[in-house]
Scaffold this motif. Structure first.
Motif, PDB file in Angstrom:
ATOM      1  N   ALA A 196     -58.003  20.501   0.409  1.00  0.00           N
ATOM      2  CA  ALA A 196     -57.824  20.995  -0.963  1.00  0.00           C
ATOM      3  C   ALA A 196     -58.234  22.465  -1.064  1.00  0.00           C
ATOM      4  CB  ALA A 196     -58.650  20.139  -1.930  1.00  0.00           C
ATOM      5  N   LYS A 197     -59.349  22.830  -0.390  1.00  0.00           N
ATOM      6  CA  LYS A 197     -59.795  24.225  -0.408  1.00  0.00           C
ATOM      7  C   LYS A 197     -58.764  25.137   0.265  1.00  0.00           C
ATOM      8  CE  LYS A 197     -64.736  23.106  -0.435  1.00  0.00           C
ATOM      9  NZ  LYS A 197     -66.012  23.163   0.328  1.00  0.00           N
ATOM     10  N   SER A 198     -58.211  24.674   1.390  1.00  0.00           N
ATOM     11  CA  SER A 198     -57.199  25.469   2.095  1.00  0.00           C
ATOM     12  C   SER A 198     -55.954  25.644   1.234  1.00  0.00           C
ATOM     13  CB  SER A 198     -56.823  24.780   3.417  1.00  0.00           C
ATOM     14  OG  SER A 198     -57.935  24.671   4.265  1.00  0.00           O
ATOM     15  N   ALA A 199     -55.546  24.570   0.556  1.00  0.00           N
ATOM     16  CA  ALA A 199     -54.369  24.643  -0.308  1.00  0.00           C
ATOM     17  C   ALA A 199     -54.593  25.619  -1.459  1.00  0.00           C
ATOM     18  CB  ALA A 199     -54.026  23.250  -0.840  1.00  0.00           C
ATOM     19  N   GLU A 200     -55.819  25.587  -2.015  1.00  0.00           N
ATOM     20  CA  GLU A 200     -56.144  26.503  -3.112  1.00  0.00           C
ATOM     21  C   GLU A 200     -56.132  27.956  -2.644  1.00  0.00           C
ATOM     22  OE1 GLU A 200     -59.751  27.241  -6.385  1.00  0.00           O
ATOM     23  OE2 GLU A 200     -59.828  25.587  -4.964  1.00  0.00           O
ATOM     24  N   ALA A 201     -56.667  28.185  -1.426  1.00  0.00           N
ATOM     25  CA  ALA A 201     -56.679  29.548  -0.877  1.00  0.00           C
ATOM     26  C   ALA A 201     -55.263  30.052  -0.629  1.00  0.00           C
ATOM     27  CB  ALA A 201     -57.493  29.576   0.421  1.00  0.00           C
ATOM     28  N   LEU A 202     -54.399  29.179  -0.100  1.00  0.00           N
ATOM     29  CA  LEU A 202     -53.010  29.564   0.137  1.00  0.00           C
ATOM     30  C   LEU A 202     -52.284  29.857  -1.173  1.00  0.00           C
ATOM     31  CD1 LEU A 202     -52.020  27.024   2.950  1.00  0.00           C
ATOM     32  CD2 LEU A 202     -52.258  29.506   3.181  1.00  0.00           C
ATOM     33  N   HIS A 203     -52.593  29.070  -2.209  1.00  0.00           N
ATOM     34  CA  HIS A 203     -51.960  29.295  -3.514  1.00  0.00           C
ATOM     35  C   HIS A 203     -52.354  30.654  -4.073  1.00  0.00           C
ATOM     36  CE1 HIS A 203     -50.281  28.442  -7.428  1.00  0.00           C
ATOM     37  NE2 HIS A 203     -51.472  28.653  -7.994  1.00  0.00           N
ATOM     38  N   GLN A 204     -53.659  30.981  -3.944  1.00  0.00           N
ATOM     39  CA  GLN A 204     -54.134  32.274  -4.431  1.00  0.00           C
ATOM     40  C   GLN A 204     -53.506  33.419  -3.644  1.00  0.00           C
ATOM     41  OE1 GLN A 204     -56.063  32.804  -7.139  1.00  0.00           O
ATOM     42  NE2 GLN A 204     -55.630  34.959  -6.788  1.00  0.00           N
ATOM     43  N   LEU A 205     -53.384  33.242  -2.315  1.00  0.00           N
ATOM     44  CA  LEU A 205     -52.753  34.268  -1.489  1.00  0.00           C
ATOM     45  C   LEU A 205     -51.306  34.480  -1.898  1.00  0.00           C
ATOM     46  CD1 LEU A 205     -52.801  36.173   0.938  1.00  0.00           C
ATOM     47  CD2 LEU A 205     -52.251  34.220   2.400  1.00  0.00           C
ATOM     48  N   SER A 206     -50.613  33.395  -2.202  1.00  0.00           N
ATOM     49  CA  SER A 206     -49.222  33.487  -2.634  1.00  0.00           C
ATOM     50  C   SER A 206     -49.104  34.275  -3.938  1.00  0.00           C
ATOM     51  CB  SER A 206     -48.648  32.075  -2.808  1.00  0.00           C
ATOM     52  OG  SER A 206     -47.335  32.127  -3.328  1.00  0.00           O
ATOM     53  N   LYS A 207     -50.040  34.013  -4.867  1.00  0.00           N
ATOM     54  CA  LYS A 207     -50.027  34.737  -6.140  1.00  0.00           C
ATOM     55  C   LYS A 207     -50.301  36.223  -5.922  1.00  0.00           C
ATOM     56  CE  LYS A 207     -52.112  32.969  -9.663  1.00  0.00           C
ATOM     57  NZ  LYS A 207     -53.180  32.347 -10.512  1.00  0.00           N
ATOM     58  N   ASP A 208     -51.241  36.538  -5.020  1.00  0.00           N
ATOM     59  CA  ASP A 208     -51.553  37.947  -4.735  1.00  0.00           C
ATOM     60  C   ASP A 208     -50.363  38.666  -4.124  1.00  0.00           C
ATOM     61  OD1 ASP A 208     -54.072  37.433  -5.690  1.00  0.00           O
ATOM     62  OD2 ASP A 208     -54.995  37.212  -3.708  1.00  0.00           O
ATOM     63  N   LEU A 209     -49.681  37.986  -3.200  1.00  0.00           N
ATOM     64  CA  LEU A 209     -48.497  38.590  -2.571  1.00  0.00           C
ATOM     65  C   LEU A 209     -47.393  38.819  -3.593  1.00  0.00           C
ATOM     66  CD1 LEU A 209     -48.312  36.586   0.778  1.00  0.00           C
ATOM     67  CD2 LEU A 209     -48.904  38.999   0.504  1.00  0.00           C
ATOM     68  N   GLN A 210     -47.230  37.867  -4.508  1.00  0.00           N
ATOM     69  CA  GLN A 210     -46.202  38.015  -5.532  1.00  0.00           C
ATOM     70  C   GLN A 210     -46.500  39.217  -6.427  1.00  0.00           C
ATOM     71  OE1 GLN A 210     -45.767  34.574  -8.000  1.00  0.00           O
ATOM     72  NE2 GLN A 210     -43.835  35.250  -8.893  1.00  0.00           N
ATOM     73  N   THR A 211     -47.772  39.362  -6.815  1.00  0.00           N
ATOM     74  CA  THR A 211     -48.178  40.513  -7.636  1.00  0.00           C
ATOM     75  C   THR A 211     -47.942  41.822  -6.898  1.00  0.00           C
ATOM     76  OG1 THR A 211     -49.880  39.169  -8.707  1.00  0.00           O
ATOM     77  CG2 THR A 211     -50.097  41.551  -8.884  1.00  0.00           C
ATOM     78  N   GLU A 212     -48.274  41.830  -5.587  1.00  0.00           N
ATOM     79  CA  GLU A 212     -48.080  43.035  -4.782  1.00  0.00           C
ATOM     80  C   GLU A 212     -46.609  43.410  -4.681  1.00  0.00           C
ATOM     81  OE1 GLU A 212     -49.176  46.293  -2.477  1.00  0.00           O
ATOM     82  OE2 GLU A 212     -50.408  44.921  -3.658  1.00  0.00           O
ATOM     83  N   LEU A 213     -45.757  42.398  -4.521  1.00  0.00           N
ATOM     84  CA  LEU A 213     -44.309  42.660  -4.448  1.00  0.00           C
ATOM     85  C   LEU A 213     -43.777  43.231  -5.756  1.00  0.00           C
ATOM     86  CD1 LEU A 213     -43.068  39.501  -2.496  1.00  0.00           C
ATOM     87  CD2 LEU A 213     -43.109  41.860  -1.675  1.00  0.00           C
ATOM     88  N   ILE A 214     -44.285  42.714  -6.879  1.00  0.00           N
ATOM     89  CA  ILE A 214     -43.853  43.238  -8.185  1.00  0.00           C
ATOM     90  C   ILE A 214     -44.258  44.701  -8.328  1.00  0.00           C
ATOM     91  CG2 ILE A 214     -44.222  43.054 -10.685  1.00  0.00           C
ATOM     92  CD1 ILE A 214     -44.492  40.032 -10.294  1.00  0.00           C
ATOM     93  N   ASP A 215     -45.499  45.022  -7.914  1.00  0.00           N
ATOM     94  CA  ASP A 215     -45.976  46.408  -7.973  1.00  0.00           C
ATOM     95  C   ASP A 215     -45.124  47.309  -7.084  1.00  0.00           C
ATOM     96  OD1 ASP A 215     -47.928  45.560  -9.681  1.00  0.00           O
ATOM     97  OD2 ASP A 215     -49.499  45.442  -8.149  1.00  0.00           O
ATOM     98  N   GLN A 216     -44.784  46.838  -5.881  1.00  0.00           N
ATOM     99  CA  GLN A 216     -43.955  47.626  -4.970  1.00  0.00           C
ATOM    100  C   GLN A 216     -42.564  47.862  -5.547  1.00  0.00           C
ATOM    101  OE1 GLN A 216     -44.760  49.149  -2.166  1.00  0.00           O
ATOM    102  NE2 GLN A 216     -46.885  48.429  -2.228  1.00  0.00           N
ATOM    103  N   ASP A 217     -42.024  46.840  -6.197  1.00  0.00           N
ATOM    104  CA  ASP A 217     -40.702  46.997  -6.836  1.00  0.00           C
ATOM    105  C   ASP A 217     -40.729  48.071  -7.905  1.00  0.00           C
ATOM    106  OD1 ASP A 217     -39.563  45.096  -5.254  1.00  0.00           O
ATOM    107  OD2 ASP A 217     -39.797  43.447  -6.700  1.00  0.00           O
ATOM    108  N   GLU A 218     -41.823  48.112  -8.683  1.00  0.00           N
ATOM    109  CA  GLU A 218     -41.952  49.128  -9.727  1.00  0.00           C
ATOM    110  C   GLU A 218     -42.028  50.531  -9.120  1.00  0.00           C
ATOM    111  OE1 GLU A 218     -45.311  48.055 -12.034  1.00  0.00           O
ATOM    112  OE2 GLU A 218     -44.340  46.345 -13.021  1.00  0.00           O
ATOM    113  N   VAL A 219     -42.798  50.648  -8.021  1.00  0.00           N
ATOM    114  CA  VAL A 219     -42.921  51.957  -7.360  1.00  0.00           C
ATOM    115  C   VAL A 219     -41.569  52.414  -6.818  1.00  0.00           C
ATOM    116  CG1 VAL A 219     -43.936  53.162  -5.382  1.00  0.00           C
ATOM    117  CG2 VAL A 219     -45.349  51.630  -6.766  1.00  0.00           C
ATOM    118  N   LEU A 220     -40.845  51.506  -6.167  1.00  0.00           N
ATOM    119  CA  LEU A 220     -39.536  51.842  -5.611  1.00  0.00           C
ATOM    120  C   LEU A 220     -38.548  52.235  -6.709  1.00  0.00           C
ATOM    121  CD1 LEU A 220     -39.170  49.064  -2.875  1.00  0.00           C
ATOM    122  CD2 LEU A 220     -39.556  51.511  -2.508  1.00  0.00           C
ATOM    123  N   GLU A 221     -38.628  51.532  -7.852  1.00  0.00           N
ATOM    124  CA  GLU A 221     -37.736  51.847  -8.970  1.00  0.00           C
ATOM    125  C   GLU A 221     -38.027  53.242  -9.515  1.00  0.00           C
ATOM    126  OE1 GLU A 221     -34.633  51.392 -11.530  1.00  0.00           O
ATOM    127  OE2 GLU A 221     -35.216  50.085  -9.867  1.00  0.00           O
TER     128      GLU A 221
END
Length: 226
Positions: A148-173
Protein backbone atom coordinates in the motif's frame (compact mmCIF):
# COMPACT_ATOMS: atom_id res chain seq x y z
CA UNK A 1 5.62 -28.20 2.99
CA UNK A 2 1.91 -27.50 2.74
CA UNK A 3 1.30 -30.98 1.28
CA UNK A 4 3.24 -32.51 4.18
CA UNK A 5 1.11 -30.69 6.76
CA UNK A 6 -2.08 -31.81 4.97
CA UNK A 7 -0.94 -35.46 5.01
CA UNK A 8 0.06 -35.12 8.66
CA UNK A 9 -3.37 -33.77 9.55
CA UNK A 10 -5.08 -36.66 7.75
CA UNK A 11 -2.89 -39.15 9.61
CA UNK A 12 -3.81 -37.48 12.90
CA UNK A 13 -7.49 -38.00 12.06
CA UNK A 14 -6.83 -41.68 11.33
CA UNK A 15 -5.03 -42.09 14.67
CA UNK A 16 -7.96 -40.55 16.51
CA UNK A 17 -10.32 -42.93 14.73
CA UNK A 18 -8.11 -45.93 15.62
CA UNK A 19 -8.08 -44.84 19.26
CA UNK A 20 -11.88 -44.52 19.37
CA UNK A 21 -12.40 -47.94 17.73
CA UNK A 22 -9.87 -49.52 20.07
CA UNK A 23 -11.70 -48.13 23.10
CA UNK A 24 -14.96 -49.61 21.74
CA UNK A 25 -13.19 -52.92 21.05
CA UNK A 26 -12.08 -53.11 24.68
CA UNK A 27 -15.54 -52.20 25.96
CA UNK A 28 -17.32 -54.74 23.72
CA UNK A 29 -15.06 -57.62 24.72
CA UNK A 30 -12.95 -57.79 21.58
CA UNK A 31 -15.62 -57.48 18.90
CA UNK A 32 -14.26 -59.10 15.72
CA UNK A 33 -15.80 -56.59 13.33
CA UNK A 34 -14.18 -53.72 15.23
CA UNK A 35 -10.86 -55.57 15.14
CA UNK A 36 -11.06 -55.81 11.33
CA UNK A 37 -11.79 -52.09 11.03
CA UNK A 38 -8.89 -51.27 13.35
CA UNK A 39 -6.49 -53.47 11.38
CA UNK A 40 -7.50 -51.81 8.08
CA UNK A 41 -6.96 -48.36 9.53
CA UNK A 42 -3.64 -49.43 11.07
CA UNK A 43 -2.36 -50.81 7.74
CA UNK A 44 -3.32 -47.59 5.96
CA UNK A 45 -1.77 -45.46 8.71
CA UNK A 46 1.50 -47.42 8.53
CA UNK A 47 1.63 -46.68 4.80
CA UNK A 48 0.94 -43.00 5.45
CA UNK A 49 3.66 -42.92 8.12
CA UNK A 50 6.20 -44.35 5.66
CA UNK A 51 5.31 -41.69 3.09
CA UNK A 52 5.53 -38.96 5.74
CA UNK A 53 8.95 -40.23 6.85
CA UNK A 54 10.22 -40.20 3.25
CA UNK A 55 8.92 -36.68 2.73
CA UNK A 56 10.42 -35.49 6.02
CA UNK A 57 13.82 -36.95 5.07
CA UNK A 58 13.75 -34.90 1.86
CA UNK A 59 12.68 -31.75 3.73
CA UNK A 60 15.41 -32.31 6.35
CA UNK A 61 18.09 -32.51 3.63
CA UNK A 62 16.78 -29.35 1.94
CA UNK A 63 15.66 -27.34 4.98
CA UNK A 64 17.11 -24.08 3.61
CA UNK A 65 15.44 -24.52 0.22
CA UNK A 66 12.04 -25.23 1.82
CA UNK A 67 12.58 -22.52 4.47
CA UNK A 68 11.78 -24.90 7.34
CA UNK A 69 13.06 -24.32 10.87
CA UNK A 70 15.01 -27.06 12.67
CA UNK A 71 12.50 -27.09 15.54
CA UNK A 72 9.66 -27.85 13.10
CA UNK A 73 11.60 -30.77 11.63
CA UNK A 74 12.30 -32.15 15.14
CA UNK A 75 8.64 -31.73 16.07
CA UNK A 76 7.54 -33.69 12.99
CA UNK A 77 10.07 -36.44 13.75
CA UNK A 78 8.67 -36.75 17.27
CA UNK A 79 5.14 -36.89 15.86
CA UNK A 80 6.04 -39.73 13.48
CA UNK A 81 7.88 -41.62 16.23
CA UNK A 82 5.00 -41.27 18.72
CA UNK A 83 2.41 -42.21 16.09
CA UNK A 84 4.39 -45.31 15.11
CA UNK A 85 4.66 -46.38 18.75
CA UNK A 86 0.93 -45.85 19.28
CA UNK A 87 -0.01 -47.94 16.24
CA UNK A 88 2.39 -50.74 17.19
CA UNK A 89 1.02 -50.86 20.75
CA UNK A 90 -2.62 -51.01 19.63
CA UNK A 91 -1.88 -53.61 16.97
CA UNK A 92 -0.02 -55.76 19.51
CA UNK A 93 -2.95 -55.47 21.89
CA UNK A 94 -5.68 -56.52 19.44
CA UNK A 95 -3.55 -59.46 18.25
CA UNK A 96 -2.98 -60.72 21.81
CA UNK A 97 -6.44 -61.56 23.23
CA UNK A 98 -5.06 -62.97 26.47
CA UNK A 99 -3.18 -59.78 27.21
CA UNK A 100 -6.19 -57.73 26.17
CA UNK A 101 -8.61 -59.66 28.42
CA UNK A 102 -6.31 -59.35 31.38
CA UNK A 103 -5.93 -55.61 30.93
CA UNK A 104 -9.60 -55.09 30.17
CA UNK A 105 -10.40 -56.02 33.82
CA UNK A 106 -8.24 -53.11 34.95
CA UNK A 107 -10.71 -50.84 33.14
CA UNK A 108 -8.23 -49.81 30.54
CA UNK A 109 -6.02 -47.62 32.73
CA UNK A 110 -3.08 -48.07 30.38
CA UNK A 111 -5.18 -47.19 27.36
CA UNK A 112 -6.62 -44.20 29.12
CA UNK A 113 -3.07 -42.92 29.53
CA UNK A 114 -2.41 -43.71 25.89
CA UNK A 115 -5.55 -41.83 24.88
CA UNK A 116 -4.46 -38.88 26.97
CA UNK A 117 -1.05 -38.91 25.32
CA UNK A 118 -2.61 -38.99 21.85
CA UNK A 119 -4.99 -36.18 22.78
CA UNK A 120 -2.07 -34.15 24.14
CA UNK A 121 -0.14 -34.64 20.90
CA UNK A 122 -3.23 -33.70 18.93
CA UNK A 123 -3.64 -30.51 20.97
CA UNK A 124 0.04 -29.68 20.43
CA UNK A 125 -0.36 -30.23 16.70
CA UNK A 126 -3.46 -28.01 16.53
CA UNK A 127 -1.71 -25.32 18.61
CA UNK A 128 1.29 -25.45 16.30
CA UNK A 129 -0.95 -25.02 13.25
CA UNK A 130 -2.77 -22.07 14.84
CA UNK A 131 0.55 -20.40 15.64
CA UNK A 132 1.81 -20.90 12.08
CA UNK A 133 -1.43 -19.48 10.67
CA UNK A 134 -1.12 -16.43 12.94
CA UNK A 135 2.48 -15.87 11.83
CA UNK A 136 1.45 -16.23 8.18
CA UNK A 137 -1.39 -13.75 8.68
CA UNK A 138 0.94 -11.23 10.35
CA UNK A 139 3.47 -11.60 7.53
CA UNK A 140 0.71 -11.12 4.97
CA UNK A 141 -0.49 -7.97 6.73
CA UNK A 142 3.06 -6.55 6.76
CA UNK A 143 3.46 -7.27 3.04
CA UNK A 144 0.08 -5.66 2.29
CA UNK A 145 1.08 -2.54 4.25
CA UNK A 146 4.34 -2.28 2.32
CA UNK A 147 2.48 -2.75 -0.95
CA UNK A 148 0.00 0.00 0.00
CA UNK A 149 2.87 2.39 0.83
CA UNK A 150 4.58 1.61 -2.50
CA UNK A 151 1.32 2.17 -4.38
CA UNK A 152 0.81 5.50 -2.62
CA UNK A 153 4.37 6.59 -3.45
CA UNK A 154 3.90 5.66 -7.11
CA UNK A 155 0.61 7.58 -7.21
CA UNK A 156 2.29 10.68 -5.80
CA UNK A 157 5.15 10.34 -8.29
CA UNK A 158 2.64 10.11 -11.12
CA UNK A 159 0.93 13.30 -9.94
CA UNK A 160 4.29 15.11 -9.71
CA UNK A 161 5.25 14.03 -13.22
CA UNK A 162 1.89 15.17 -14.56
CA UNK A 163 2.33 18.60 -12.93
CA UNK A 164 5.86 18.84 -14.35
CA UNK A 165 4.62 18.01 -17.85
CA UNK A 166 1.93 20.70 -17.61
CA UNK A 167 4.56 23.26 -16.54
CA UNK A 168 6.83 22.21 -19.43
CA UNK A 169 3.94 22.56 -21.89
CA UNK A 170 3.34 26.11 -20.67
CA UNK A 171 7.03 26.99 -21.07
CA UNK A 172 7.14 25.53 -24.59
CA UNK A 173 3.97 27.42 -25.53
CA UNK A 174 5.48 30.71 -24.30
CA UNK A 175 8.68 30.05 -26.26
CA UNK A 176 6.65 29.27 -29.37
CA UNK A 177 4.74 32.54 -29.03
CA UNK A 178 7.99 34.51 -28.56
CA UNK A 179 9.49 32.87 -31.68
CA UNK A 180 6.41 33.73 -33.72
CA UNK A 181 6.54 37.35 -32.56
CA UNK A 182 10.26 37.56 -33.35
CA UNK A 183 9.75 36.04 -36.80
CA UNK A 184 7.06 38.62 -37.49
CA UNK A 185 9.32 41.46 -36.43
CA UNK A 186 12.24 40.15 -38.52
CA UNK A 187 10.03 39.71 -41.56
CA UNK A 188 8.77 43.28 -41.21
CA UNK A 189 12.30 44.59 -40.74
CA UNK A 190 13.57 42.75 -43.83
CA UNK A 191 10.68 44.16 -45.84
CA UNK A 192 11.57 47.70 -44.77
CA UNK A 193 15.23 47.07 -45.61
CA UNK A 194 14.31 46.03 -49.13
CA UNK A 195 12.17 49.13 -49.53
CA UNK A 196 15.02 51.36 -48.40
CA UNK A 197 17.46 49.61 -50.72
CA UNK A 198 15.24 50.39 -53.63
CA UNK A 199 15.18 54.09 -52.72
CA UNK A 200 18.83 54.75 -51.89
CA UNK A 201 22.18 54.42 -53.64
CA UNK A 202 24.67 51.66 -53.04
CA UNK A 203 26.80 53.44 -50.45
CA UNK A 204 23.89 54.55 -48.43
CA UNK A 205 22.44 51.06 -48.75
CA UNK A 206 25.46 49.45 -47.15
CA UNK A 207 25.26 51.80 -44.19
CA UNK A 208 21.60 51.05 -43.72
CA UNK A 209 22.23 47.32 -44.05
CA UNK A 210 24.92 47.38 -41.38
CA UNK A 211 22.72 49.46 -39.09
CA UNK A 212 19.77 47.13 -39.54
CA UNK A 213 21.94 44.08 -38.95
CA UNK A 214 23.02 45.55 -35.62
CA UNK A 215 19.39 46.29 -34.74
CA UNK A 216 18.31 42.78 -35.69
CA UNK A 217 21.13 41.27 -33.64
CA UNK A 218 19.98 43.34 -30.70
CA UNK A 219 16.42 42.08 -31.14
CA UNK A 220 17.56 38.50 -31.27
CA UNK A 221 19.63 38.88 -28.11
CA UNK A 222 16.70 40.55 -26.35
CA UNK A 223 14.35 37.71 -27.29
CA UNK A 224 16.77 34.98 -26.25
CA UNK A 225 17.89 36.38 -22.90
CA UNK A 226 14.80 38.24 -21.75
Amino acid sequence: MEAFETAKSELQDSLNQIRELHTKWLAQKQNENLKIQIEELINQSIEDLEHLQEALDIIDKNAVKFNVATKDILSNKQFISASTKTIETIRSNINNPTYASKNNNVKGDKWSRLNEEIERENDQFIGSQIQKNQQLRQQTEIELDEFAKSAEALHQLSKDLQTELIDQDEVLENVKQDVEVTEGRMTLAIKKVNELLDKTNEKTSWCIIITLIVVLAGLVVAVVFV
